[in-house]
Scaffold this active site. Structure first.
Site, PDB file in Angstrom:
ATOM      1  N   GLY A  12      13.655 -15.719  -8.614  1.00 21.83           N
ATOM      2  CA  GLY A  12      14.094 -15.275  -9.145  1.00 21.83           C
ATOM      3  C   GLY A  12      13.166 -16.075 -10.423  1.00 21.83           C
ATOM      4  O   GLY A  12      12.625 -16.097 -11.443  1.00 21.83           O
ATOM      5  N   ASN A  14       9.726 -16.517 -11.077  1.00 21.00           N
ATOM      6  CA  ASN A  14       8.209 -15.791 -11.836  1.00 21.00           C
ATOM      7  C   ASN A  14       9.523 -15.191 -13.075  1.00 21.00           C
ATOM      8  O   ASN A  14       9.068 -15.125 -14.018  1.00 21.00           O
ATOM      9  CB  ASN A  14       8.330 -14.685 -10.709  1.00 21.00           C
ATOM     10  CG  ASN A  14       7.080 -15.992  -9.834  1.00 21.00           C
ATOM     11  OD1 ASN A  14       5.755 -16.236 -10.845  1.00 21.00           O
ATOM     12  ND2 ASN A  14       6.761 -16.465  -8.776  1.00 21.00           N
ATOM     13  N   LYS A  65      13.582   6.770   2.693  1.00 20.08           N
ATOM     14  CA  LYS A  65      13.341   5.875   1.357  1.00 20.08           C
ATOM     15  C   LYS A  65      12.818   6.646  -0.164  1.00 20.08           C
ATOM     16  O   LYS A  65      13.029   5.679  -0.982  1.00 20.08           O
ATOM     17  CB  LYS A  65      12.120   5.228   2.090  1.00 20.08           C
ATOM     18  CG  LYS A  65      11.313   3.671   1.377  1.00 20.08           C
ATOM     19  CD  LYS A  65      10.650   3.385   2.187  1.00 20.08           C
ATOM     20  CE  LYS A  65       9.984   2.211   2.236  1.00 20.08           C
ATOM     21  NZ  LYS A  65       9.519   0.954   2.916  1.00 20.08           N
ATOM     22  N   MET A  90      11.503  -7.837  -1.729  1.00 18.30           N
ATOM     23  CA  MET A  90      11.132  -7.333  -0.695  1.00 18.30           C
ATOM     24  C   MET A  90      10.997  -6.520   0.035  1.00 18.30           C
ATOM     25  O   MET A  90      10.876  -6.433   1.198  1.00 18.30           O
ATOM     26  CB  MET A  90      12.689  -8.584   0.453  1.00 18.30           C
ATOM     27  CG  MET A  90      12.499 -10.328  -0.678  1.00 18.30           C
ATOM     28  SD  MET A  90      10.816 -10.999   0.104  1.00 18.30           S
ATOM     29  CE  MET A  90      10.350 -11.452   1.523  1.00 18.30           C
ATOM     30  N   ASN A 107       1.475  -7.582  -8.133  1.00 16.48           N
ATOM     31  CA  ASN A 107       2.208  -8.207  -7.478  1.00 16.48           C
ATOM     32  C   ASN A 107       1.653  -9.778  -6.834  1.00 16.48           C
ATOM     33  O   ASN A 107       0.397 -10.202  -7.827  1.00 16.48           O
ATOM     34  CB  ASN A 107       2.100  -7.293  -6.048  1.00 16.48           C
ATOM     35  CG  ASN A 107       2.799  -8.748  -4.919  1.00 16.48           C
ATOM     36  OD1 ASN A 107       4.160  -8.645  -4.839  1.00 16.48           O
ATOM     37  ND2 ASN A 107       2.789  -9.085  -3.309  1.00 16.48           N
ATOM     38  N   HIS A 109       1.186 -13.141  -4.421  1.00 13.07           N
ATOM     39  CA  HIS A 109       1.292 -13.443  -3.494  1.00 13.07           C
ATOM     40  C   HIS A 109       0.510 -15.080  -3.389  1.00 13.07           C
ATOM     41  O   HIS A 109      -0.302 -15.593  -3.742  1.00 13.07           O
ATOM     42  CB  HIS A 109       0.301 -12.732  -2.602  1.00 13.07           C
ATOM     43  CG  HIS A 109       0.809 -12.968  -0.997  1.00 13.07           C
ATOM     44  ND1 HIS A 109       1.851 -12.537  -0.351  1.00 13.07           N
ATOM     45  CD2 HIS A 109      -0.161 -13.995  -0.327  1.00 13.07           C
ATOM     46  CE1 HIS A 109       1.749 -12.562   1.216  1.00 13.07           C
ATOM     47  NE2 HIS A 109       0.594 -13.932   0.801  1.00 13.07           N
TER      48      HIS A 109
END
Ligand code: GRF
Length: 203
Positions: A12, A14, A65, A90, A107, A109
């Site tokens: 964490g 970010n 899901k 994740m 997101n 990356h």
């Protein structure tokens, strides 16, 4: 002010940068909720310490899901979340969830996409011997590490770099870039067409 939810699974850093930037008012959004799929994520402790609302939802407690994501959505709606910010989350979100928040899920990356997709991007780039890697912020679509690119920043790989020092440089860029882009996107003045993200000149 727009409401964001940050999704985490791990350390964490970010999230911490987002919390700090909201506190110093350089990031002008409200962090309505921190969501984790991992009970022991260190990121949750960071959120708690900052007095932020947290939600741990255990995927194992849901049969599918879709039922997991439906539960997520009900919490997000309750908090009137405008944007979802993935920061080391994740789990892969299903097309059902992604469509619900189309072009409102961000997101980050740790590579210059489309190079080095996946969970070990920094190591993969380092081992490949690239001279330049970097950071990508993108909208999330139905494919992993694939959605329309909002911003990219290069990071040079020097001869003296180790995987660890490269990781530190990349994180430093991430912590600054993500807040800048969240600010920009939260103003809502952008369009996405054929993968191209275009910001209106004003705003
Ligand atoms: C970051 O490197 C981010 O690019 C990737 O996952 C990592 C999360 O790190 N998606 P942290 O949990 O924010 O420290």
């Amino acid at each position: 002010m727009k409401n964001i939810a940050v999704f985490v699974s791990g350390n964490g850093t970010n999230l911490q940068a987002i919390i700090d930037n909201i506190a110093n008012k350089s990031l002008k959004v409200r962090l309505a909720l921190v969501v984790s799929d991992k009970k022991d994520a260190f990121a949750l402790l960071r959120a708690k310490k900052a007095g932020k609302k947290i939600l741990f939802l255990d995927p194992k407690e849901y049969g599918s899901k879709e039922s997991y994501e439906k539960a997520l959505i009900s919490f997000l709606s309750k908090e009137k979340v405008d944007f979802i910010v993935l920061a080391g989350f994740m789990r892969i979100l299903s097309p059902f969830f992604v469509r619900k928040y189309k072009n409102r899920i961000l997101n980050i990356h740790p590579s210059l996409l489309p190079a080095f997709k996946g969970g070990s991007a920094i190591r993969d780039a380092f081992n490949y011997g690239v001279k330049t890697t970097g950071v990508t912020v993108h909208f999330v679509d139905e494919e992993v590490d694939h959605g329309p690119i909002i911003a990219q920043e290069p990071v040079e790989v020097l001869e003296r770099d180790t995987e660890k020092s490269l990781e530190a440089k990349i994180h430093k860029v991430e912590h600054k870039l993500y807040s800048q882009i969240i600010n920009r996107v939260s103003r809502g003045k952008y369009s996405v067409k054929d993968r191209k993200v275009v910001f209106c000149k004003k705003g």
